[in-house]
Design an enzyme around this catalytic site. Sequence first.
Site, PDB file in Angstrom:
ATOM      1  N   ASP A   1       0.867  -1.094   0.071  1.00 16.31           N
ATOM      2  CA  ASP A   1      -0.062   0.089  -0.128  1.00 16.31           C
ATOM      3  C   ASP A   1       0.774   1.244  -0.005  1.00 16.31           C
ATOM      4  O   ASP A   1       2.042   1.502   0.581  1.00 16.31           O
ATOM      5  CB  ASP A   1      -0.869   0.211   1.245  1.00 16.31           C
ATOM      6  CG  ASP A   1      -1.985  -0.847   1.263  1.00 16.31           C
ATOM      7  OD1 ASP A   1      -2.181  -1.481   0.252  1.00 16.31           O
ATOM      8  OD2 ASP A   1      -2.321  -1.345   2.321  1.00 16.31           O
ATOM      9  N   PRO A   2       0.407   2.361  -0.495  1.00 14.15           N
ATOM     10  CA  PRO A   2       1.130   3.468  -0.569  1.00 14.15           C
ATOM     11  C   PRO A   2       1.571   4.216   0.936  1.00 14.15           C
ATOM     12  O   PRO A   2       2.806   4.502   1.045  1.00 14.15           O
ATOM     13  CB  PRO A   2      -0.006   4.653  -1.340  1.00 14.15           C
ATOM     14  CG  PRO A   2      -0.386   3.731  -2.097  1.00 14.15           C
ATOM     15  CD  PRO A   2      -0.946   2.401  -1.292  1.00 14.15           C
TER      16      PRO A   2
END
Length: 300
Positions: free
Chosen positions: A48-49
């Site tokens: 995930d970012p």
Amino acid sequence: MSAPKRIKRAISGWVVLNKPYDMTSTQAVGKVRWLFSAAKAGHAGTLDPLATGILPIALGEATKAVPQVQDGTKIYSFAIQWGSATTTDDAEGSVVATSDVRPHEAALLAVLPSFTGTILQRPPIFSALKIDGERAYDLARAGEAVELAPREIDVDDIVLVSHGSEHSVLEVTCSKGTYVRSLARDIAEALGTRGHVSMLHRAAVGPFNDADALTIEQLEALDIGERDALLKSVSAGFTDLPEIRLDAQQANAVRHGNAVLLTGAGSPVSLDECWVSFKGEVLATGWVEFGQFKCRRVFN
């Protein structure tokens, strides 16, 4: 005048990147590919970012080894923020429920064993899983109701690193397909409260861990020759698999995708997955059946 076009190189190997916060996995691959002027690149498992940590990036022929690395065991360090649930089960989402309950350490320790072994987990609605061909996160962002069926995952271990009234830090060792955001949400609900992930760091993927990791800044500070010297070999992705060393005749057959009979004392009769080499060179991945090695992927 425009800058000269960069020449893409047929370079192969692994870059074990410590992905920074607020960068997508796709952006990270693009940056590393540019830094190495690589003709081909991919990654072994999306982060995930808002997560940091190990993102194995495959260049060239190493992209053929992505499935083996991606299927490896993962280790994550994560923090559960107590008292609030969010739409995304992490700090990026909007708060949808709150609770004044703050679990005691003893209660948290007592509930963790129920989240180990083979368990059913409901993935977060903001995930890359597909529903009728559409990504769940795209449907959720469009305001549509998203229902994802629980899936079996394997959690080897969960360890409590530190505990506080507002958040606790844990470390989990788990299989591919585990959503740590869902784990945090479900642990909180089992304790009669609400919670979401406020920090997530992946410390290991298959054979690669934090000790191997390089940052974008470290790579940018080097010239291309120095970067090349830091590349891990294609075979570094196979350290969890049995290796079979072939002779010259067998190697030639495998290079053409042919099955070969394994000879010699101790040669395996049956293996679900393995890789073969000749003089240290990766030739192919595959399996052994009735004493024959059969190719799955041949490497150039």
